[in-house]
Structure formats: C-alpha cells, structure tokens
Scaffold this active site. Structure first.
Site, mmCIF file in Angstrom:
data_model
loop_
_atom_site.group_PDB
_atom_site.id
_atom_site.type_symbol
_atom_site.label_atom_id
_atom_site.label_comp_id
_atom_site.label_asym_id
_atom_site.label_seq_id
_atom_site.Cartn_x
_atom_site.Cartn_y
_atom_site.Cartn_z
ATOM 1 C CG ASP A 56 -2.153 -0.860 1.028
ATOM 2 O OD1 ASP A 56 -2.854 -0.641 0.023
ATOM 3 O OD2 ASP A 56 -2.414 -1.743 1.860
ATOM 4 C CD GLU A 61 -4.787 11.489 2.306
ATOM 5 O OE1 GLU A 61 -5.189 12.630 2.088
ATOM 6 O OE2 GLU A 61 -5.460 10.466 2.064
ATOM 7 C CG ASP A 62 -3.510 6.423 4.346
ATOM 8 O OD1 ASP A 62 -4.368 7.257 4.646
ATOM 9 O OD2 ASP A 62 -3.651 5.584 3.439
ATOM 10 N NE ARG A 81 -0.885 1.776 4.080
ATOM 11 C CZ ARG A 81 -1.412 2.878 3.562
ATOM 12 N NH1 ARG A 81 -2.700 3.079 3.642
ATOM 13 N NH2 ARG A 81 -0.654 3.774 2.953
ATOM 14 N NE ARG A 126 -7.184 0.338 7.826
ATOM 15 C CZ ARG A 126 -6.709 0.391 6.589
ATOM 16 N NH1 ARG A 126 -5.891 1.351 6.230
ATOM 17 N NH2 ARG A 126 -7.043 -0.532 5.722
ATOM 18 C CG HIS A 156 -8.971 6.644 5.399
ATOM 19 N ND1 HIS A 156 -8.260 6.152 4.331
ATOM 20 C CD2 HIS A 156 -8.380 6.141 6.514
ATOM 21 C CE1 HIS A 156 -7.275 5.377 4.786
ATOM 22 N NE2 HIS A 156 -7.328 5.351 6.101
ATOM 23 C CB CYS A 243 -4.620 7.831 -0.802
ATOM 24 S SG CYS A 243 -6.316 7.635 -1.088
HETATM 25 C C1 CIR Z 1 -5.522 0.670 2.739
HETATM 26 O O1 CIR Z 1 -6.518 -0.006 3.000
HETATM 27 O O2 CIR Z 1 -4.799 1.130 3.615
HETATM 28 C C2 CIR Z 1 -5.187 0.908 1.301
HETATM 29 N N1 CIR Z 1 -5.524 -0.225 0.515
HETATM 30 C C3 CIR Z 1 -5.909 2.130 0.778
HETATM 31 C C4 CIR Z 1 -5.510 3.380 1.474
HETATM 32 C C5 CIR Z 1 -6.174 4.580 0.910
HETATM 33 N N2 CIR Z 1 -5.736 5.745 1.571
HETATM 34 C C6 CIR Z 1 -6.480 6.815 1.752
HETATM 35 O O3 CIR Z 1 -7.653 6.826 1.410
HETATM 36 N N3 CIR Z 1 -5.934 7.846 2.376
#
Ligand code: CIR
Length: 255
Positions: A56, A61-62, A81, A126, A156, A243
């Site tokens: 991922d 962004e995360d 992650r 999350r 999110h 993201c």
């Molecule tokens: C996840 O589930 O963490 C990733 N497959 C997708 C993350 C998407 N991030 C976001 O919307 N900020």
C-alpha cells in the site's frame, strides 16, 4: 511528495471492497498521469522510490500529516502499513520538524482533514481517540483545534469529505454528519457517486476522479475549475486521489 506503485499492490489492505486483480502497469500509468497533472498545476513532485515489499506504500497520505509548522508521522491503523514510515520520515526531515503518533494510538492520514486551523480526525477502523489526544498535544501551541468525528460506511474521513476551497467542503452525507463540521459551506456528491467526495484541491483547481462525472459537474456548476483524473485502477486498492500525495508548502526548495 509521491511514491511509485509497489509491484505488490495486488496484496493491498481492503476493508469495504472485494479483492480483484490489479494491473500494476495500468496503475503506474494512472499514477504517472496524476503526478504530471500535479506538476502542470505548479507542484514540484518529489517522487520516492517504490517499496516492493509494502503493497500500500503508494498511498503516502496515510503516513504523515504535514502542517506548515510540523509534520506528524502517523502510526497506521493497519499493521501491514507501519513499515512505510521510515522512508517517509527521512523524506520529510529536510522540510519540517517531526513529531510522531505513538502506540497505542493509531492514525491514518486519510482520516485527517485540515481546513485552515480546524483539524478533523475521522474515528474509523484506522484512527482512534488516543491518536486524537496525542495530536491535540502536538499542536497545542500552534492555534489549531482538533476534533474527532464519527464516520460510517467508508474507510477514511477523507472518503466522506474533502475541502474544495478555504470554506467549502465536498461531502457524502451518508458517511458523515455535516453538523460535525460546523462553520463550512457544503456541496454534496451526486447520490449515485458514493465515493466522489475525495478530491484534491491545488491552487485554483479541483482534481476529481474521472469515474464521478456528475459530481465533477456539480463542482463546475458551483464555479470551481475542475480536472478529471483517471484513478480507476488505484480505486481497486481502495485508494482515492488524496491518498497518493502529501501536498505542502516547501519554501526551502526552489520551485
Ligand atoms: C488501505 O486499505 O490502507 C489501502 N488499501 C488504501 C488506502 C487509501 N488511503 C487513503 O484513502 N488515504
């Protein structure tokens, strides 16, 4: 700041979607277009090397919340992650003083919406109250207010709401209550386009996912300059437009 698409993206985390095959080359092409559009809009794109073992990791962004004064390295809600943090931390060090969300708190940057001095944090699978508590301490002297808000039915907070200007938010009211974000004007996504609220506002332009033309039309009808971006393959990994980048002012760099 962006990062290349991992060849392992097919093994990404999924919460609300069924797994389907993801074509890495198509994903890379879409991601490349996204970066080009950002460059065309005047951003200097710092492209970090892909991380083959971190499916991922394109969703940078995360991993951080970058404010003008400080960057906060998150502690992602998905354990798979957490290895994404070290390289992002290294890349942000030249730009900002760094702070960290620490165990047991969990926070994904996708749950953090900053609107001027208001920071909203989605309480999702999350991100939790403990991270909100830590975030409040980190920004205590910087004039921000931090508010936890409930989200339902989406991954999110920024799946449900993003900013399209300093005072206007694009929202899917099924996934969040507008009353939790007082003092803002709202535009609603088209009801047939549930995931359309995730847009990227850069300068005078709003990038929206090409899969959501009706919402794009609502934005242009409201007077916004809009640009569609095809992110359909990234969407199979439950990623949206915000993201794929960390966007911030970098006065220490030449434009
Ligand atoms: C996840 O589930 O963490 C990733 N497959 C997708 C993350 C998407 N991030 C976001 O919307 N900020």
């Amino acid at each position: 700041m962006t990062r290349g698409v991992s060849p392992a993206i097919g093994h990404c985390e999924l919460t609300h979607l069924e797994r389907e095959p993801i074509d890495v080359e198509v994903t890379r092409a879409q991601h490349g277009t996204y970066e080009r559009v950002l460059r065309d809009l005047g951003c200097q794109v710092e492209h970090l090397a892909e991380e083959p073992d971190l499916p991922d990791s394109v969703f940078v962004e995360d991993i951080a919340v970058v404010l003008d004064e400080v960057a906060i390295i998150t502690r992602p809600g998905a354990e798979s992650r957490r290895g994404e943090r070290s390289s992002i931390q290294r890349a942000l060090e030249p730009h900002r003083r760094l702070e960290h969300i620490r165990a047991p708190g969990i926070l994904d940057g996708g749950d953090v919406l900053v609107v001027q001095k208001d920071i909203y944090v989605g309480l999702s699978t999350r991100s939790d109250d403990e991270a909100v508590r830590q975030l409040k301490l980190i920004v205590a002297d910087l004039g921000y207010t931090v508010t936890g808000v409930e989200v339902r039915g989406c991954l999110h907070l920024k799946s449900a709401v993003t900013a399209v200007s300093e005072d206007t938010l694009l929202i899917n009211p099924d996934w969040i209550d507008a009353a939790d974000l007082p003092g803002h004007a709202f535009i609603q996504v088209d009801p047939t386009e549930r995931s359309a609220a995730n847009v990227v506002w850069v300068g005078d332009t709003v990038l929206f996912a090409a899969d959501f033309p009706r919402t794009g039309e609502r934005l242009s009808d409201a007077g916004f300059r809009t640009l569609p971006v095809d992110a359909s393959e990234l969407a199979k990994a439950e990623g949206a437009l915000t993201c794929c980048s960390l966007i911030f002012e970098a006065p220490d760099r030449n434009a």
